[in-house]
Design a protein around this motif. Structure first.
Motif, PDB file in Angstrom:
ATOM      1  N   CYS A  32      11.570  -4.407  -4.047  1.00 58.65           N
ATOM      2  CA  CYS A  32      10.728  -3.977  -5.064  1.00 58.65           C
ATOM      3  C   CYS A  32      11.552  -2.847  -5.955  1.00 58.65           C
ATOM      4  O   CYS A  32      12.376  -2.086  -5.552  1.00 58.65           O
ATOM      5  CB  CYS A  32       9.681  -3.223  -4.433  1.00 58.65           C
TER       6      CYS A  32
ATOM      7  N   CYS B  91       9.986   0.732  -5.582  1.00 60.78           N
ATOM      8  CA  CYS B  91      10.148   1.665  -4.228  1.00 60.78           C
ATOM      9  C   CYS B  91      11.199   1.054  -3.177  1.00 60.78           C
ATOM     10  O   CYS B  91      11.301   1.634  -2.270  1.00 60.78           O
ATOM     11  CB  CYS B  91       8.776   1.561  -3.465  1.00 60.78           C
TER      12      CYS B  91
ATOM     13  N   CYS C 227       6.289  -4.767  -5.730  1.00 63.80           N
ATOM     14  CA  CYS C 227       5.371  -5.071  -4.838  1.00 63.80           C
ATOM     15  C   CYS C 227       3.850  -5.121  -5.541  1.00 63.80           C
ATOM     16  O   CYS C 227       3.961  -4.175  -6.490  1.00 63.80           O
ATOM     17  CB  CYS C 227       5.442  -4.029  -3.670  1.00 63.80           C
TER      18      CYS C 227
ATOM     19  N   CYS D 236       3.264  -0.936  -6.339  1.00 69.76           N
ATOM     20  CA  CYS D 236       3.777  -0.417  -7.254  1.00 69.76           C
ATOM     21  C   CYS D 236       3.604  -1.049  -8.885  1.00 69.76           C
ATOM     22  O   CYS D 236       3.372  -0.403  -9.719  1.00 69.76           O
ATOM     23  CB  CYS D 236       5.453  -0.863  -7.066  1.00 69.76           C
TER      24      CYS D 236
HETATM   25 ZN   LIG Z   1       6.949  -1.141  -4.400  1.00 71.85          ZN
END
Ligand SMILES: [Zn+2]
Length: 143
Positions: free
Chosen positions: A19, A22, A54, A57
């Protein structure tokens, strides 16, 4: 979002399967693609405006434009060009000049209706992952 699989896989590999926000490791079936400059703000689905995200997020980011967007988008565009993801067949300038000038891009001139990047000597109009038009600026190419 209608993104060809080849582009999805490219972005997945480009981000090392993590991601963008994150850093979480993602299986291919878990990914979403986030418009770095949001659709609502004129961001298109060019490979250099999509990052791996993801679900969490992607939802959290929503319609915000990240502060570093200009630097980030330019760098993703330069990378995409280097990776052969940006088409440029119809252009009349020599390939090596094009490669050089793309590395010199230092700003986004505007975003809508397509991405327009600028270096000291050239302005690049990009649509559908293709450099559709180049305008020469300054004197370097006038002779
Ligand atoms: Zn993420």
């Amino acid at each position: 979002m209608n993104i060809p699989n080849s582009e999805k896989i490219y972005i997945y590999e480009r981000e090392n399967k993590r991601c963008f926000y994150c850093g979480k490791n993602l299986k291919y079936r878990q990914i979403t693609l986030d418009h770095y400059i949001p659709k609502s703000k004129g961001g298109t689905k060019e490979v250099f405006n999509l990052v791996l995200s993801c679900r969490k997020c992607n939802k959290l980011k929503g319609n915000r434009i990240p502060r570093d967007y200009e630097k980030r988008i330019i760098s993703l565009f330069q990378q995409a060009f280097g990776d052969g993801m940006i088409k440029s067949e119809k252009l009349i300038i020599p390939r090596e000049d094009l490669e050089e000038q793309i590395l010199y891009i230092d700003r986004i001139e505007y975003i809508e209706p397509n991405f327009v990047f600028q270096s000291k000597y050239m302005r690049f109009y990009i649509k559908n992952n293709t450099i559709e038009r180049i305008i020469l600026l300054g004197r370097k190419y006038e002779d």
